[in-house]
Each structure stands twice: as C-alpha cells, then as structure tokens.
Design an enzyme around this catalytic site. Sequence first.
Site, PDB file in Angstrom:
ATOM      1  N   ASP A   1       0.829  -1.205   0.000  1.00 55.87           N
ATOM      2  CA  ASP A   1       0.000   0.000   0.000  1.00 55.87           C
ATOM      3  C   ASP A   1       0.865   1.257   0.000  1.00 55.87           C
ATOM      4  O   ASP A   1       2.036   1.220   0.367  1.00 55.87           O
ATOM      5  CB  ASP A   1      -0.901   0.018   1.240  1.00 55.87           C
TER       6      ASP A   1
ATOM      7  N   ASP B   1      -0.244   2.930   4.999  1.00 55.75           N
ATOM      8  CA  ASP B   1      -0.919   1.821   5.680  1.00 55.75           C
ATOM      9  C   ASP B   1      -1.036   2.122   7.170  1.00 55.75           C
ATOM     10  O   ASP B   1      -0.042   2.159   7.890  1.00 55.75           O
ATOM     11  CB  ASP B   1      -0.144   0.523   5.470  1.00 55.75           C
TER      12      ASP B   1
ATOM     13  N   ASN C   1      -1.298  -5.817  -1.785  1.00 54.41           N
ATOM     14  CA  ASN C   1      -2.710  -5.411  -1.718  1.00 54.41           C
ATOM     15  C   ASN C   1      -3.047  -4.326  -2.731  1.00 54.41           C
ATOM     16  O   ASN C   1      -4.025  -4.410  -3.452  1.00 54.41           O
ATOM     17  CB  ASN C   1      -3.053  -4.908  -0.327  1.00 54.41           C
TER      18      ASN C   1
ATOM     19  N   LYS D   1      -4.657   3.107   3.055  1.00 55.43           N
ATOM     20  CA  LYS D   1      -5.341   2.098   3.871  1.00 55.43           C
ATOM     21  C   LYS D   1      -5.497   2.688   5.270  1.00 55.43           C
ATOM     22  O   LYS D   1      -4.538   2.822   6.027  1.00 55.43           O
ATOM     23  CB  LYS D   1      -4.547   0.794   3.911  1.00 55.43           C
TER      24      LYS D   1
ATOM     25  N   ASN E   1     -16.728  26.026  -5.951  1.00 53.76           N
ATOM     26  CA  ASN E   1     -17.670  26.588  -4.961  1.00 53.76           C
ATOM     27  C   ASN E   1     -18.842  25.652  -4.657  1.00 53.76           C
ATOM     28  O   ASN E   1     -19.886  26.094  -4.176  1.00 53.76           O
ATOM     29  CB  ASN E   1     -18.222  27.943  -5.424  1.00 53.76           C
TER      30      ASN E   1
ATOM     31  N   SER F   1     -11.083  29.790  -1.420  1.00 54.52           N
ATOM     32  CA  SER F   1     -11.348  31.097  -2.005  1.00 54.52           C
ATOM     33  C   SER F   1     -12.700  31.007  -2.705  1.00 54.52           C
ATOM     34  O   SER F   1     -13.107  29.940  -3.154  1.00 54.52           O
ATOM     35  CB  SER F   1     -10.248  31.482  -3.005  1.00 54.52           C
TER      36      SER F   1
ATOM     37  N   ALA G   1     -17.511  29.247  -1.366  1.00 51.45           N
ATOM     38  CA  ALA G   1     -17.489  27.979  -0.632  1.00 51.45           C
ATOM     39  C   ALA G   1     -16.303  27.165  -1.143  1.00 51.45           C
ATOM     40  O   ALA G   1     -15.741  27.464  -2.204  1.00 51.45           O
ATOM     41  CB  ALA G   1     -18.793  27.216  -0.842  1.00 51.45           C
TER      42      ALA G   1
ATOM     43  N   ASP H   1     -14.193  24.398  -3.083  1.00 50.02           N
ATOM     44  CA  ASP H   1     -14.381  23.569  -4.263  1.00 50.02           C
ATOM     45  C   ASP H   1     -14.403  22.101  -3.837  1.00 50.02           C
ATOM     46  O   ASP H   1     -13.985  21.751  -2.734  1.00 50.02           O
ATOM     47  CB  ASP H   1     -13.240  23.777  -5.258  1.00 50.02           C
TER      48      ASP H   1
END
Length: 425
Positions: free
Chosen positions: A234, A237, A268, A273, A402, A413, A416, A418
């Site tokens: 992974d 992990d 895996n 993970k 936003n 910025s 709201a 992104d």
Amino acid sequence: MKYLNCFISTGLAAFFLVNSTSVLAADCSSDLTSGISTKRIYYVAPNGNSSNNGSSFNAPMSFSAAMAAVNPGELILLKPGTYTIPYTQGKGNTITFNKSGKDGAPIYVAAANCGRAVFDFSFPDSQWVQASYGFYVTGDYWYFKGVEVTRAGYQGAYVIGSHNTFENTAFHHNRNTGLEINNGGSYNTVINSDAYRNYDPKKNGSMADGFGPKQKQGPGNRFVGCRAWENSDDGFDLFDSPQKVVIENSWAFRNGINYWNDSAFAGNGNGFKLGGNQAVGNHRITRSVAFGNVSKGFDQNNNAGGVTVINNTSYKNGINYGFGSNVQSGQKHYFRNNVSLSASVTVSNADAKSNSWDTGPAASASDFVSLDTSLATVSRDNDGTLPETSLFRLSANSKLINAGTKESNISYSGSAPDLGAFERN
C-alpha cells in the site's frame, strides 16, 4: 555570524547559526530570521575520516564519529553524495539513532546546500534480513532533512521514538516499508517526503508500504505533503492502529502493481489504507489524491472507527472509496467535498454530503485541466514542496468550483470550498 533559515515548511521552522556563507540555505530558503541555533556543526562527507575534527568540509568526520559526538541542539551537516553501508550476506547493517535531543534543541541531520545525502545499505534485490532496518530511530527529537534511505534489508526507517521530524526525505527500493512508525512512536511529523518502489521478498510484496504508521504507533503522528507510489503493498498503511493519524496534502498512486516479476506476488494495492483489524482509529485525511492503485484509493479496511475524509480526489483506482465495512456502535465516517472519477464508490455508516457521488455535482473529465498522471512524479520544488502541475486542477468552468461545504481548518477562495483536493484560486 547570522541566522539562516534552512527548514521552512508547513509552519515548522528550524534555524542554524552558521557562517555568513551558508552551507545550508543556498537558493532554496528564505526569511533570514532568528530562532533556534545550533551549538555546534559536525561536517561529514562520504569519505570522512574518524580522526578528523569535522570543523569543515576540508576536514570532514565520518558519519559514525559525528553520531558518537553529537549532542542536543547540534547539527550533523552532510556533504551531498552517497554514503555506502557495506553489505554482508545474512547480516544486518542498521544505523541506530538512540540518543535524544530535547524540546527546542533537537539533533539535526541535514544535507548541505539543499542537496541529497543518500544512505545506501547495499542489499541485493532478493536479499533481506529480519529487522535489518536502514535507520532505527529509538531516540526522540531528531530532525532529518535532505536525506534518502535506499536498499535497506528491511524497513528503510523504523521509528519507535517520538517528536522526530523527517523533512524532504525519501525512502525507496527497501526490502519492506519505506518508513514505519510503530511500538509507541508518537508525535512524529513527516513533511514533503517520498516513499517509492519498496518491496518485501520475504512475503512476496504483501508487507512493503510506502509509509506505515501502524499497529502500536502512539498518538500525534502526522504526514504532510508526502507521496507514496509503486510500492508493492500500500501507499500509506494505518493497519490496526487505534491512535489517530493525520494525513494532509499527500498523494498515493500505482501501488500494488507487480513491478518485480514475482510469480507469487501478493501486494494489496491500496493508496490510503486507513485502518484495519477492527481497531477503532479515528483518522483524518484531507486534500489528498489517490489514483491508479490496484485495489482502493481510499480504504476503510475493517477500521471499526469513523474516519474523517474531506476534500480528496480519487481517480481510476480499483475502487475509489471503499468504506462499506461495519463500524462500532456510536462511530460514523465523515465525508465532505470529495471527488470520485472513473471508478466506483462504496460509502456506508457515514455522514456524507457535498461529494461528487451524492449531493454534490458529479465529476467528469471536463472538470479538470489535466488528467495526465505522469505529472505526479515531476520533481519537487527546491524547498521540497509538491510540484504544482495541472494534474487534477479544476478548469475555469468546472461545476465543482464553490460546490462544497465549509469545514473547519479547510481554507478556500470564493463563496465555498471547491470539491476535490485542489482549490482553484
């Protein structure tokens, strides 16, 4: 004499008192500011001699001599180059960091002139030795910068100490996980660091992750601006860890692919993970990216605790978000402002909204400036920060702009946040 800033990253800073001709800062630092000063500098080079006093690079010490001499608040300054640790078949060749610095006076190990000091432990591809770590960090308050660990016989770095910092470091081509925190290691910070092409021949790739804060690791461990790619198991992990791990602004990609031609390969292939073995781990991951991982980009992995997942991007993994397992009574995942593209999502037992698969707008290729994933391995900037490319950045007319929900500790910025890992300014 003056202070020259050498470690500037994510609000963490350390300053060294050195001659006005800086061997540390070169072109990749800024802000000459007072702060913590070193009491002494030990100059070290690959060809250093233990009989030298280490007063300059004209009379460099060996690394082992500097390690024996260094005290809290002092600096081991490494001449860029390769530090070869000889290999003997069947034997370990670990470097142990068992001294401790102090709060406000760590022991520094840094490459000069923003270069790279590569510690090569010389293990052949198919060879490994149990617990033959490259760096075995048992002490507290060490600060590593500009250091690489490669070809170690087991983990590249195994950290059981606390309050240690790894900045602009790399762990690659080791015989187990690149950097693992375990057995009580607490309040360690890994900043702007890479872990790649780690593989364990012992268990056919099923153990070697990029970064592994797992099992008995303690509280307060944090990863910021890190990349983990092409590891046999992974990327990150957090298996079987009840202690919270925080991951911010990090990338995990192409993990779990059999680059080693292992006929019994068992990796895996998860990007992140985020737990396992029914341990209750309330981990937090924000502003991070997963793509091209064989199994899942973001994986609950039987974590019985609720995980916080905010403003992430997942693209073309086996499954982009896999959070379908049960959690303990009273636990719930928290999902906000995440993007999934070109793979499926399974999220249950969650407080989830403003994601691209639920109440948020669905993501499409046109929302992004680029989906060229080769850009993910562009070299880091001189200060160690992740490269600013067009990959996964939102296009000017993206419907994801936003479209998110305001969250504490998530800057934005516009009206709201992104959706996804990268805010369009």
